[in-house]
Design a protein around this motif. Structure first.
Motif, PDB file in Angstrom:
ATOM      1  N   HIS A 400       0.851  -1.188   0.000  1.00  0.00           N
ATOM      2  CA  HIS A 400       0.000   0.000   0.000  1.00  0.00           C
ATOM      3  C   HIS A 400       0.889   1.241   0.000  1.00  0.00           C
ATOM      4  O   HIS A 400       2.013   1.212   0.483  1.00  0.00           O
ATOM      5  N   GLN A 401       0.366   2.326  -0.569  1.00  0.00           N
ATOM      6  CA  GLN A 401       1.016   3.628  -0.453  1.00  0.00           C
ATOM      7  C   GLN A 401      -0.050   4.711  -0.340  1.00  0.00           C
ATOM      8  O   GLN A 401      -1.131   4.588  -0.907  1.00  0.00           O
ATOM      9  N   GLN A 402       0.260   5.759   0.444  1.00  0.00           N
ATOM     10  CA  GLN A 402      -0.682   6.875   0.578  1.00  0.00           C
ATOM     11  C   GLN A 402       0.062   8.087   1.128  1.00  0.00           C
ATOM     12  O   GLN A 402       1.091   7.952   1.803  1.00  0.00           O
ATOM     13  N   PRO A 403      -0.440   9.312   0.830  1.00  0.00           N
ATOM     14  CA  PRO A 403       0.177  10.512   1.422  1.00  0.00           C
ATOM     15  C   PRO A 403      -0.047  10.505   2.937  1.00  0.00           C
ATOM     16  O   PRO A 403      -1.090  10.095   3.429  1.00  0.00           O
ATOM     17  N   HIS A 404       0.961  11.001   3.665  1.00  0.00           N
ATOM     18  CA  HIS A 404       0.870  10.981   5.125  1.00  0.00           C
ATOM     19  C   HIS A 404       1.499  12.255   5.687  1.00  0.00           C
ATOM     20  O   HIS A 404       2.720  12.408   5.678  1.00  0.00           O
ATOM     21  N   PRO A 405       0.683  13.201   6.195  1.00  0.00           N
ATOM     22  CA  PRO A 405       1.247  14.402   6.830  1.00  0.00           C
ATOM     23  C   PRO A 405       1.775  14.072   8.224  1.00  0.00           C
ATOM     24  O   PRO A 405       1.106  13.405   9.012  1.00  0.00           O
ATOM     25  N   HIS A 406       2.976  14.543   8.537  1.00  0.00           N
ATOM     26  CA  HIS A 406       3.538  14.296   9.859  1.00  0.00           C
ATOM     27  C   HIS A 406       4.599  15.341  10.177  1.00  0.00           C
ATOM     28  O   HIS A 406       5.080  16.069   9.296  1.00  0.00           O
ATOM     29  N   SER A 407       4.952  15.441  11.462  1.00  0.00           N
ATOM     30  CA  SER A 407       5.977  16.384  11.902  1.00  0.00           C
ATOM     31  C   SER A 407       7.343  15.861  11.478  1.00  0.00           C
ATOM     32  O   SER A 407       7.673  14.695  11.728  1.00  0.00           O
ATOM     33  N   TYR A 408       8.141  16.754  10.880  1.00  0.00           N
ATOM     34  CA  TYR A 408       9.411  16.304  10.304  1.00  0.00           C
ATOM     35  C   TYR A 408      10.477  17.367  10.563  1.00  0.00           C
ATOM     36  O   TYR A 408      10.210  18.566  10.511  1.00  0.00           O
ATOM     37  N   PRO A 409      11.730  16.952  10.849  1.00  0.00           N
ATOM     38  CA  PRO A 409      12.789  17.939  11.123  1.00  0.00           C
ATOM     39  C   PRO A 409      13.158  18.749   9.882  1.00  0.00           C
ATOM     40  O   PRO A 409      13.275  18.212   8.782  1.00  0.00           O
ATOM     41  N   HIS A 410      13.330  20.062  10.107  1.00  0.00           N
ATOM     42  CA  HIS A 410      13.719  20.989   9.044  1.00  0.00           C
ATOM     43  C   HIS A 410      14.890  21.830   9.520  1.00  0.00           C
ATOM     44  O   HIS A 410      15.072  22.053  10.720  1.00  0.00           O
ATOM     45  N   CYS A 411      15.656  22.332   8.575  1.00  0.00           N
ATOM     46  CA  CYS A 411      16.751  23.252   8.873  1.00  0.00           C
ATOM     47  C   CYS A 411      16.163  24.604   9.266  1.00  0.00           C
ATOM     48  O   CYS A 411      15.321  25.146   8.547  1.00  0.00           O
ATOM     49  N   TRP A 412      16.605  25.156  10.370  1.00  0.00           N
ATOM     50  CA  TRP A 412      16.027  26.417  10.843  1.00  0.00           C
ATOM     51  C   TRP A 412      16.460  27.602   9.976  1.00  0.00           C
ATOM     52  O   TRP A 412      15.865  28.658  10.044  1.00  0.00           O
ATOM     53  N   ARG A 413      17.493  27.401   9.160  1.00  0.00           N
ATOM     54  CA  ARG A 413      17.920  28.488   8.289  1.00  0.00           C
ATOM     55  C   ARG A 413      17.230  28.414   6.934  1.00  0.00           C
ATOM     56  O   ARG A 413      16.696  29.396   6.434  1.00  0.00           O
ATOM     57  N   HIS A 414      17.267  27.220   6.329  1.00  0.00           N
ATOM     58  CA  HIS A 414      16.739  27.078   4.969  1.00  0.00           C
ATOM     59  C   HIS A 414      15.273  26.688   4.934  1.00  0.00           C
ATOM     60  O   HIS A 414      14.643  26.753   3.881  1.00  0.00           O
ATOM     61  N   LYS A 415      14.743  26.230   6.085  1.00  0.00           N
ATOM     62  CA  LYS A 415      13.356  25.761   6.180  1.00  0.00           C
ATOM     63  C   LYS A 415      13.095  24.580   5.255  1.00  0.00           C
ATOM     64  O   LYS A 415      11.970  24.360   4.798  1.00  0.00           O
ATOM     65  N   THR A 416      14.154  23.810   4.982  1.00  0.00           N
ATOM     66  CA  THR A 416      14.030  22.643   4.105  1.00  0.00           C
ATOM     67  C   THR A 416      14.171  21.368   4.931  1.00  0.00           C
ATOM     68  O   THR A 416      14.812  21.360   5.989  1.00  0.00           O
ATOM     69  N   PRO A 417      13.562  20.253   4.457  1.00  0.00           N
ATOM     70  CA  PRO A 417      13.621  18.999   5.219  1.00  0.00           C
ATOM     71  C   PRO A 417      15.054  18.499   5.373  1.00  0.00           C
ATOM     72  O   PRO A 417      15.896  18.650   4.482  1.00  0.00           O
ATOM     73  N   LEU A 418      15.320  17.913   6.529  1.00  0.00           N
ATOM     74  CA  LEU A 418      16.620  17.308   6.799  1.00  0.00           C
ATOM     75  C   LEU A 418      16.555  15.805   6.558  1.00  0.00           C
ATOM     76  O   LEU A 418      15.473  15.220   6.447  1.00  0.00           O
ATOM     77  N   ILE A 419      17.717  15.212   6.489  1.00  0.00           N
ATOM     78  CA  ILE A 419      17.780  13.752   6.489  1.00  0.00           C
ATOM     79  C   ILE A 419      18.691  13.322   7.633  1.00  0.00           C
ATOM     80  O   ILE A 419      19.520  14.103   8.106  1.00  0.00           O
ATOM     81  N   PHE A 420      18.500  12.100   8.089  1.00  0.00           N
ATOM     82  CA  PHE A 420      19.475  11.501   8.991  1.00  0.00           C
ATOM     83  C   PHE A 420      20.485  10.778   8.117  1.00  0.00           C
ATOM     84  O   PHE A 420      20.118   9.993   7.237  1.00  0.00           O
ATOM     85  N   ARG A 421      21.748  11.065   8.379  1.00  0.00           N
ATOM     86  CA  ARG A 421      22.793  10.507   7.525  1.00  0.00           C
ATOM     87  C   ARG A 421      23.993  10.173   8.396  1.00  0.00           C
ATOM     88  O   ARG A 421      24.504  11.021   9.140  1.00  0.00           O
ATOM     89  N   ALA A 422      24.431   8.931   8.341  1.00  0.00           N
ATOM     90  CA  ALA A 422      25.572   8.502   9.142  1.00  0.00           C
ATOM     91  C   ALA A 422      26.864   8.990   8.502  1.00  0.00           C
ATOM     92  O   ALA A 422      27.130   8.749   7.322  1.00  0.00           O
ATOM     93  N   THR A 423      27.631   9.737   9.284  1.00  0.00           N
ATOM     94  CA  THR A 423      28.936  10.211   8.832  1.00  0.00           C
ATOM     95  C   THR A 423      29.907  10.093   9.994  1.00  0.00           C
ATOM     96  O   THR A 423      29.507   9.957  11.148  1.00  0.00           O
ATOM     97  N   SER A 424      31.175  10.186   9.675  1.00  0.00           N
ATOM     98  CA  SER A 424      32.197  10.174  10.716  1.00  0.00           C
ATOM     99  C   SER A 424      32.327  11.589  11.248  1.00  0.00           C
ATOM    100  O   SER A 424      32.693  12.508  10.516  1.00  0.00           O
ATOM    101  N   GLN A 425      31.985  11.784  12.525  1.00  0.00           N
ATOM    102  CA  GLN A 425      31.964  13.108  13.128  1.00  0.00           C
ATOM    103  C   GLN A 425      32.635  13.064  14.495  1.00  0.00           C
ATOM    104  O   GLN A 425      32.834  12.003  15.082  1.00  0.00           O
ATOM    105  N   TRP A 426      32.958  14.261  14.992  1.00  0.00           N
ATOM    106  CA  TRP A 426      33.440  14.406  16.359  1.00  0.00           C
ATOM    107  C   TRP A 426      32.249  14.680  17.265  1.00  0.00           C
ATOM    108  O   TRP A 426      31.427  15.542  16.972  1.00  0.00           O
ATOM    109  N   PHE A 427      32.170  13.935  18.353  1.00  0.00           N
ATOM    110  CA  PHE A 427      31.045  14.060  19.279  1.00  0.00           C
ATOM    111  C   PHE A 427      31.540  14.333  20.694  1.00  0.00           C
ATOM    112  O   PHE A 427      32.596  13.846  21.099  1.00  0.00           O
ATOM    113  N   ILE A 428      30.740  15.109  21.434  1.00  0.00           N
ATOM    114  CA  ILE A 428      30.906  15.201  22.885  1.00  0.00           C
ATOM    115  C   ILE A 428      29.916  14.225  23.496  1.00  0.00           C
ATOM    116  O   ILE A 428      28.709  14.340  23.288  1.00  0.00           O
ATOM    117  N   SER A 429      30.432  13.260  24.223  1.00  0.00           N
ATOM    118  CA  SER A 429      29.590  12.223  24.805  1.00  0.00           C
ATOM    119  C   SER A 429      28.816  12.765  25.996  1.00  0.00           C
ATOM    120  O   SER A 429      29.380  13.433  26.872  1.00  0.00           O
TER     121      SER A 429
END
Length: 950
Positions: A400-429
């Motif tokens: 099945h497929q259908q349109p589905h409105p939902h809350s989604y993360p956006h960039c606060w500067r560009h107001k465009t949708p974000l993605i989750f993407r695994a990259t090698s980054q520096w983190f503070i634990s």
């Protein structure tokens, strides 16, 4: 007819009724600059206890708006009020200068780094752009009347600041909080960089939701695990159904997650390809089948835990994925089975680590799938969605497929949708060395204003993931680390290397790192190490301001007394600052945090250009003046949203005029007064003593309100004092004494003494809020004084017996007079006088005479002023008479405490004195002055009258 005008003491002042703030304020600013007022304030405050408000740096991009003005004015009120309270309260403004918005602004003109400008020239262009923005914003902040060290602000792009930030990174590493890891982060395709939590906002987005069948590899294995017989399967294929709103993440699928304790039902359905067995959560089975448009027959049931390890076919890739168990699986929506892609989700990544799943990220920094990715190579993620859906349908895996409105993360500067993407980054634990636990502990020791700030930031810290510190940008403070090419470990001499790099950056700026040849520091080891190319998250820049500013200046030490910003900073600067301070020192960087609301219009709508309801601070200043804007800020309860409209500004202007005219009356009647001639408190007329005591009481309330940041209460109480206590009572009464008694006589000198104390106190009350007006008042007050009100402290009112002084407790001090009862009586009398005026029987109160009738119990306090009661009531005659019952025709004085009081007012038949306008029987008794009453004759020709009470 003799003209007695020259015998009167009429007001004289250079303080104009018309404020003309928009024209006068710039001249005051120029005077402050010429006298170097801020430096003088600092010198005068040397040796006092300190109070430090640390300025949260505005971003160096764009013209200031109303929110900026609110923030800076509130800070200025706090700093100035603490200075008046006897503290050494410096104000060091700052600016946040690195980061993406500036980079994007430069990109619009020059393109991305390497296009027209190399990286070094691009950074220089960013620095130049930020400097221009700072100059523009600084001019506007100064125009608001904000006093501070404007010529020596702290800038996050100052090379000393950048160097200290790098040193702080070294301390954080030494404390064990930093690690490098491959994990999913919020990624903006426009920024082409990871984003911090504070840079993410959520908006409603309509996505394509799909139900997908993951086919079991081995039906017999399914039967064995589930306890459902192979025979019951009747030869049909078994599939676990997942539901997802991100079809583009399916190429990275590595598992399907179930909830261990949930019950799952096996439903037999008929599809175009024949019978099929679908595994669905029992509680969602009927809803899921309804969504799929299928009817089903239950074949059997099992718990999710029984299916752990079951192998499934990827819907189109030639690989098998396992069934895993996770607590993130819920029954809120979907099928009770969750498609798991560790490269594209935090929960997926976390459960993937538990099961040691591969983290496969086929999506590049531009949002395109890598070459070789089956079906979607080279496509952007949004473009990949329909291709994947079509492929699933073709293979019979799309249910099945259908349109589905939902809350989604956006960039606060560009107001465009974000993605989750695994990259090698520096983190503070957050948890490896107890950063989360320590932060939650110390949040409780901070004074939060309003109180809801504490649970708000607590919830954010409690639930936040590790802090992704690295950004893939050009304009920022570099992460100055070397990692081994084989193991990925930090160089063993990292601490020494960071100190060496920081010294270079302090001398030459951040370009010193980017231009550095690793061999200069590592020698032959350089061939085994990679130099980091990422920069720090800009929230690290501002979050370390308490550390960097303290290292740069001698008048600043953390923890500071107060952080003051908008309510969004619980997820921003308040948040990043406490994490950085905890990572460095295991304590909060602030003792108190004050939060103000956002600006909205009168209807509660956010101000925006599209709605046309925005009001710019520059426009208010050009038309009304900065003091009107400052008065609105103070008058508004900043703990909530702050409403502003043209009508509100009109009301603020009216309130300002009332207070200004009150001060003008005080100044006008202090003409010729020398503070050295002020009478001791014990020698004051009783009403003047009352006025000083009322001022003392109010000053205590105002000092407390400033201390508690209740500025709206200060506005209300000062405005009420001007309108009610002064304008409606005290000043109205003493006009006669000020104008008609001898200029140097005791009655007038007593009133001037009280007015001088009131004016000296009030100018200081107003100074933190109406800074320009207070300075103008200061210049008009009599006597030698300091050059600025901001060099002074709260006015010391004269001592009384009650305050440890030598003031007498007799009737002349007002101690034996029930002012509450007399003020109530005056209110009742005023009501009756107004009735006569409206009826046309009198034109002014002095055309009336008053009789007060009262029971014996009330007589002593109502007759305490004797004949001077008429001055209090502003009638030409006032008599108090004892009665045993209500007289005929008299009106009850309802407001007098205790009751048993009646009043009668009527037009007087006495002749009017042309000088004092009182109607008296003794007018004309002096042959030389046939138009004057006996009192005025004495005031004109003799030593003048005596007053004890009013």
């Amino acid at each position: 007819m003799t003209d007695y005008k020259n015998t009167l003491n009429l007001p004289q002042t250079g303080f104009p009724m018309k404020a003309d703030l928009a024209q006068r304020e710039p001249k005051q600013l120029a005077h402050w600059a010429a006298q170097d007022l801020y430096a003088r304030i600092r010198a005068a405050a040397k040796g006092r206890p300190s109070f430090v408000l640390h300025d949260g740096p505005p971003y160096a991009n764009g013209v200031i708006h109303l929110g900026h003005a609110v923030n800076k004015v509130l800070k200025d009120i706090v700093v100035k009020s603490h200075g008046l309270a006897g503290f050494d309260a410096p104000y060091v403004p700052g600016w946040d200068c690195h980061g993406l918005p500036i980079e994007l602004a430069v990109e619009k003109k020059h393109g991305r780094p390497g296009h027209k400008l190399d990286a070094r020239a691009f950074r220089a262009a960013c620095r130049e752009f930020a400097a221009r923005q700072i100059d523009s914003q600084r001019a506007d902040f100064k125009r608001l009347g904000v006093l501070g060290d404007w010529e020596r602000p702290y800038l996050t792009m100052d090379s000393r600041y950048e160097a200290q930030q790098i040193r702080a990174l070294g301390k954080i590493i030494a404390n064990g909080h930093l690690y490098r890891g491959l994990r999913p982060v919020h990624w903006c395709l426009d920024c082409r960089s990871a984003l911090a939590e504070a840079e993410v906002e959520y908006e409603t987005r309509t996505a394509t939701a799909i139900d997908v069948a993951f086919r079991c590899v081995d039906r017999a294995d399914f039967a064995r695990r589930s306890g459902i017989s192979v025979a019951a399967l009747e030869g049909a294929g078994v599939s676990i159904v997942i539901w997802t709103t991100t079809p583009w993440t399916l190429p990275a699928n590595e598992a399907v997650a179930l909830r261990a304790e949930y019950e799952y039902v096996l439903m037999r359905v008929e599809r175009a390809g024949g019978a099929e067995l679908l595994v669905l959560a029992a509680e969602l089975a009927l809803a899921s089948l309804g969504r799929l448009g299928l009817e089903g027959r239950e074949v059997g049931r099992c718990r999710g835990a029984q299916l752990e390890g079951l192998k499934l076919e990827h819907p189109w890739l030639p690989k098998q994925v396992p069934v895993i168990l996770g607590d993130h699986v819920t029954l809120e929506v979907g099928t009770g089975a969750v498609h798991t892609a560790p490269a594209h989700g935090l929960e997926d990544f976390a459960i993937g680590r538990t099961y040691e799943l591969p983290v496969v990220n086929p999506v590049g920094p531009d949002g395109r799938f890598a070459p070789g990715t089956e079906l979607v190579a080279g496509l952007k993620v949004d473009a990949a969605n329909p291709v994947i859906v079509a492929a699933l349908d073709e293979r019979g895996r799309l249910l099945h497929q259908q349109p589905h409105p939902h809350s989604y993360p956006h960039c606060w500067r560009h107001k465009t949708p974000l993605i989750f993407r695994a990259t090698s980054q520096w983190f503070i634990s957050m948890d490896a060395r107890g950063l989360r636990a320590g932060t939650l502990r110390d949040i409780k020791n901070v004074h939060w204003t309003p109180e809801w700030g504490q649970p708000r930031i607590t919830g954010m810290i409690d639930n936040r993931p590790d802090w992704c510190l690295s950004r893939q940008r050009t304009w920022g403070v570099p992460i100055t680390l070397f990692t081994h090419r084989g193991s990925g470990d930090l160089h063993p001499r990292t601490a020494v290397l960071i100190d060496a790099v920081a010294a270079r950056v302090e001398r030459d700026g951040i370009d010193a790192w980017f231009a550095l040849d690793p061999a200069e520091l590592l020698g032959a080891e350089a061939e085994h190490y990679d130099k980091a190319t990422d920069v720090m998250d800009v929230w690290a820049d501002s979050g370390l301001s308490f550390e960097c500013v303290a290292a740069m200046r001698g008048d600043f030490h953390a923890p500071v007394d107060l952080y003051l910003e908008g309510s969004d900073q619980h997820r921003g600067w308040f948040h990043s600052s406490i994490l950085m301070s905890e990572a460095l020192y295991g304590r909060a960087p602030y003792r108190g945090v004050l939060t103000h609301g956002f600006t909205v219009d009168e209807q509660g709508r956010k101000m925006s250009k599209s709605l046309g309801n925005g009001i710019e601070p520059q426009d208010i200043i050009k038309t009304l003046g900065a003091d009107i804007l400052r008065l609105w800020v103070a008058a508004t309860d900043f703990s909530n949203e702050m409403s502003l409209s043209q009508e509100i500004l009109r009301r603020m202007s009216d309130s300002y005029r009332r207070m200004r005219n009150t001060v003008r009356f005080l100044l006008g009647n202090l003409h010729g007064f020398d503070p050295s001639q002020a009478l001791p408190f014990a020698e004051l007329v009783a009403l003047d003593a009352w006025a000083i005591e009322r001022t003392r009481e109010l000053q205590g309330e105002i000092e407390a309100a400033y201390k508690d940041y209740q500025f709206h209460l200060i506005y209300q109480r000062v405005h009420n004092f001007c309108v009610v206590d002064l304008g409606g009572f005290y000043l109205d009464i003493i006009k006669d004494r000020l104008y008609t008694t001898p200029a140097a006589g005791r009655p007038r000198r007593s009133a001037q003494t009280a007015m001088w104390h009131i004016a000296e106190a009030m100018v200081r009350w107003l100074a933190p809020i109406l800074s320009f007006t207070a300075e103008e008042i200061w210049g008009q007050l009599p006597g030698a004084r300091l050059e600025s009100v901001f060099l002074s402290i709260w006015h010391a009112l004269p001592p009384t017996a009650a305050t440890g002084g030598s003031g007498a407790g007799g009737p002349e001090s007002g101690a034996a007079i029930d002012w509450t009862a007399l003020i109530a009586l005056r209110t009742d009398v005023s009501r009756e006088l107004e009735r006569l005026r409206v009826a046309g029987e009198i034109g002014a109160p002095l055309e009336a005479e008053l009789d007060v009738y009262c029971l014996e119990a009330q007589y002593p306090r109502l007759n305490a002023l004797g004949d001077e009661l008429r001055f209090l009531m502003i009638t030409s005659q006032a008599r108090v008479q004892r009665v045993t019952a209500a007289p005929a025709g008299a009106v009850e004085a309802a407001l007098v405490p205790g009751g048993g009081v009646w009043i009668s007012v009527q037009r007087t038949a006495a002749v009017k004195c042309v000088r004092c306008w009182h109607h008296r029987e003794d007018v004309g008794q002096a042959a030389a002055h046939p138009q004057l009453c006996a009192r005025c004759v004495g005031n004109v020709t003799g030593p003048g009258e005596l007053r004890r009470y009013a």
